[in-house]
Design a protein around this motif. Sequence first.
Motif, PDB file in Angstrom:
ATOM      1  N   ARG A  44       0.830  -1.206   0.000  1.00  7.35           N
ATOM      2  CA  ARG A  44       0.000   0.000   0.000  1.00  7.35           C
ATOM      3  C   ARG A  44       0.865   1.257   0.000  1.00  7.35           C
ATOM      4  O   ARG A  44       0.557   2.238  -0.679  1.00  7.35           O
ATOM      5  N   GLU A  45       1.959   1.224   0.765  1.00  4.21           N
ATOM      6  CA  GLU A  45       2.833   2.386   0.822  1.00  4.21           C
ATOM      7  C   GLU A  45       3.475   2.655  -0.536  1.00  4.21           C
ATOM      8  O   GLU A  45       3.568   3.796  -0.989  1.00  4.21           O
ATOM      9  N   VAL A  46       3.904   1.588  -1.200  1.00  5.44           N
ATOM     10  CA  VAL A  46       4.550   1.740  -2.503  1.00  5.44           C
ATOM     11  C   VAL A  46       3.551   2.247  -3.536  1.00  5.44           C
ATOM     12  O   VAL A  46       3.880   3.092  -4.385  1.00  5.44           O
ATOM     13  N   GLU A  47       2.336   1.747  -3.504  1.00  7.90           N
ATOM     14  CA  GLU A  47       1.310   2.231  -4.433  1.00  7.90           C
ATOM     15  C   GLU A  47       1.123   3.734  -4.289  1.00  7.90           C
ATOM     16  O   GLU A  47       1.030   4.461  -5.284  1.00  7.90           O
ATOM     17  N   THR A  48       1.055   4.209  -3.036  1.00  2.00           N
ATOM     18  CA  THR A  48       0.882   5.641  -2.796  1.00  2.00           C
ATOM     19  C   THR A  48       2.094   6.432  -3.292  1.00  2.00           C
ATOM     20  O   THR A  48       1.953   7.482  -3.926  1.00  2.00           O
ATOM     21  N   MET A  49       3.293   5.917  -3.011  1.00  2.00           N
ATOM     22  CA  MET A  49       4.511   6.590  -3.463  1.00  2.00           C
ATOM     23  C   MET A  49       4.550   6.709  -4.983  1.00  2.00           C
ATOM     24  O   MET A  49       4.857   7.779  -5.529  1.00  2.00           O
ATOM     25  N   ALA A  87       6.985   9.274 -16.131  1.00  2.00           N
ATOM     26  CA  ALA A  87       5.614   9.111 -15.637  1.00  2.00           C
ATOM     27  C   ALA A  87       5.081   7.727 -15.988  1.00  2.00           C
ATOM     28  O   ALA A  87       4.447   7.050 -15.166  1.00  2.00           O
ATOM     29  N   GLU A  88       5.353   7.269 -17.226  1.00  3.30           N
ATOM     30  CA  GLU A  88       4.926   5.931 -17.632  1.00  3.30           C
ATOM     31  C   GLU A  88       5.650   4.852 -16.820  1.00  3.30           C
ATOM     32  O   GLU A  88       5.057   3.838 -16.439  1.00  3.30           O
ATOM     33  N   ALA A  89       6.934   5.085 -16.534  1.00  2.00           N
ATOM     34  CA  ALA A  89       7.696   4.114 -15.743  1.00  2.00           C
ATOM     35  C   ALA A  89       7.141   4.008 -14.324  1.00  2.00           C
ATOM     36  O   ALA A  89       7.018   2.907 -13.779  1.00  2.00           O
ATOM     37  N   GLU A  90       6.799   5.140 -13.723  1.00  2.00           N
ATOM     38  CA  GLU A  90       6.262   5.114 -12.367  1.00  2.00           C
ATOM     39  C   GLU A  90       4.879   4.462 -12.342  1.00  2.00           C
ATOM     40  O   GLU A  90       4.536   3.781 -11.380  1.00  2.00           O
ATOM     41  N   LYS A  91       4.116   4.652 -13.395  1.00  2.00           N
ATOM     42  CA  LYS A  91       2.819   3.980 -13.481  1.00  2.00           C
ATOM     43  C   LYS A  91       3.012   2.473 -13.510  1.00  2.00           C
ATOM     44  O   LYS A  91       2.249   1.711 -12.905  1.00  2.00           O
ATOM     45  N   GLY A  92       4.055   2.020 -14.234  1.00  2.00           N
ATOM     46  CA  GLY A  92       4.355   0.599 -14.258  1.00  2.00           C
ATOM     47  C   GLY A  92       4.744   0.081 -12.886  1.00  2.00           C
ATOM     48  O   GLY A  92       4.372  -1.032 -12.501  1.00  2.00           O
ATOM     49  N   HIS A  93       5.477   0.886 -12.118  1.00  2.00           N
ATOM     50  CA  HIS A  93       5.835   0.488 -10.757  1.00  2.00           C
ATOM     51  C   HIS A  93       4.601   0.365  -9.881  1.00  2.00           C
ATOM     52  O   HIS A  93       4.502  -0.524  -9.041  1.00  2.00           O
ATOM     53  N   GLU A  94       3.658   1.298 -10.051  1.00  2.00           N
ATOM     54  CA  GLU A  94       2.425   1.252  -9.258  1.00  2.00           C
ATOM     55  C   GLU A  94       1.660  -0.035  -9.542  1.00  2.00           C
ATOM     56  O   GLU A  94       1.151  -0.696  -8.628  1.00  2.00           O
TER      57      GLU A  94
END
Length: 323
Positions: A101-106, A134-141
């Motif tokens: 959950r923390e990583v999703e928020t980050m 931005a696309e890379a961070e979306k992939g992390h989420e």
Amino acid sequence: MKNFADLTEREVLAVAISSEEEDSRIYMTFAEDLRERYPDSAKVFEQMAEEERGHRHMLLETYEQRFGPHLPPIRREDVKGFLRRRPVWLTKNLSLETIRREVETMEMQAERFYVKAADQAQDVGVRRLLGDLAEAEKGHEEMAAKLTDQILSPDVRAEEDRTNRRMFVLQYVQPGLAGLMDGSVSTLAPLFAAAFATHQNWQTFLVGLAASIGAGISMGFAEALSDDGSLTGRGSPWLRGLTCGAMTTLGGLGHTLPYLVPDSWANAFWIATAIAGVVVFFELWAIAFIRARYMDTPFLQAVFQIVLGGAIVLAVGILIGAA
């Protein structure tokens, strides 16, 4: 603090560089904590940490090409609108669900930051880089959302449900709980001080009403002005402010309304005070339950913080009023 819209392109890149470096260290901390219990998930976090270091390297190269080697000392904490992160990574043996959950928020915050930054960038190369990140961070989420499939596969929630719950907590539960805590606890001292000083229900009710409404207005404006929601995804600041203000007022009115018992009744003061005491008891335990349910606070810790704190404030009000 600076508004995001007031940041220069140089400052935007500097914030991004420091954020990527910090996120990389956080992910490595999560990986170390999970390595013995969930080695597969630990490897995922190691991979994410490595990718964050790669993002920092790309940003740093772009920055040095445009602005030279010196980075201005600006971090995301210096920019209005960034979500204040709880340092959960300082706690050992966190559950995988809590970390997820923390990583999703980050990552949600990082994605929104890069999207906004790309819209604001003037240089084509910088805009392209920020959009790619931005696309890379979306992939992390999305990766973080799937982390617990290996152990929660029978009960895995849909991605939309997870997102909705996270947004519900950010937009309503957090400001509402802050308001309820402030309204329920901060009004105890003036209300019961007035009650035991006057032994008059109507005067006590007026004091409690004024304290509740005043606290509601103050907390509502404070919440609305603290974060415009553009980067954190916490929604409309005025909706959050209204939620916080309303819950603050409600928290104070809960133990104020019993003093509407007419003074003409026999033992009217003690009847109203007894009812108010019962209301306070249930208010404090309800707040402790909400903190444990939505804010990942251990129940006994929440009880200690809220119930004991409220009891102390109540006692102070009674002692001052009876003096």
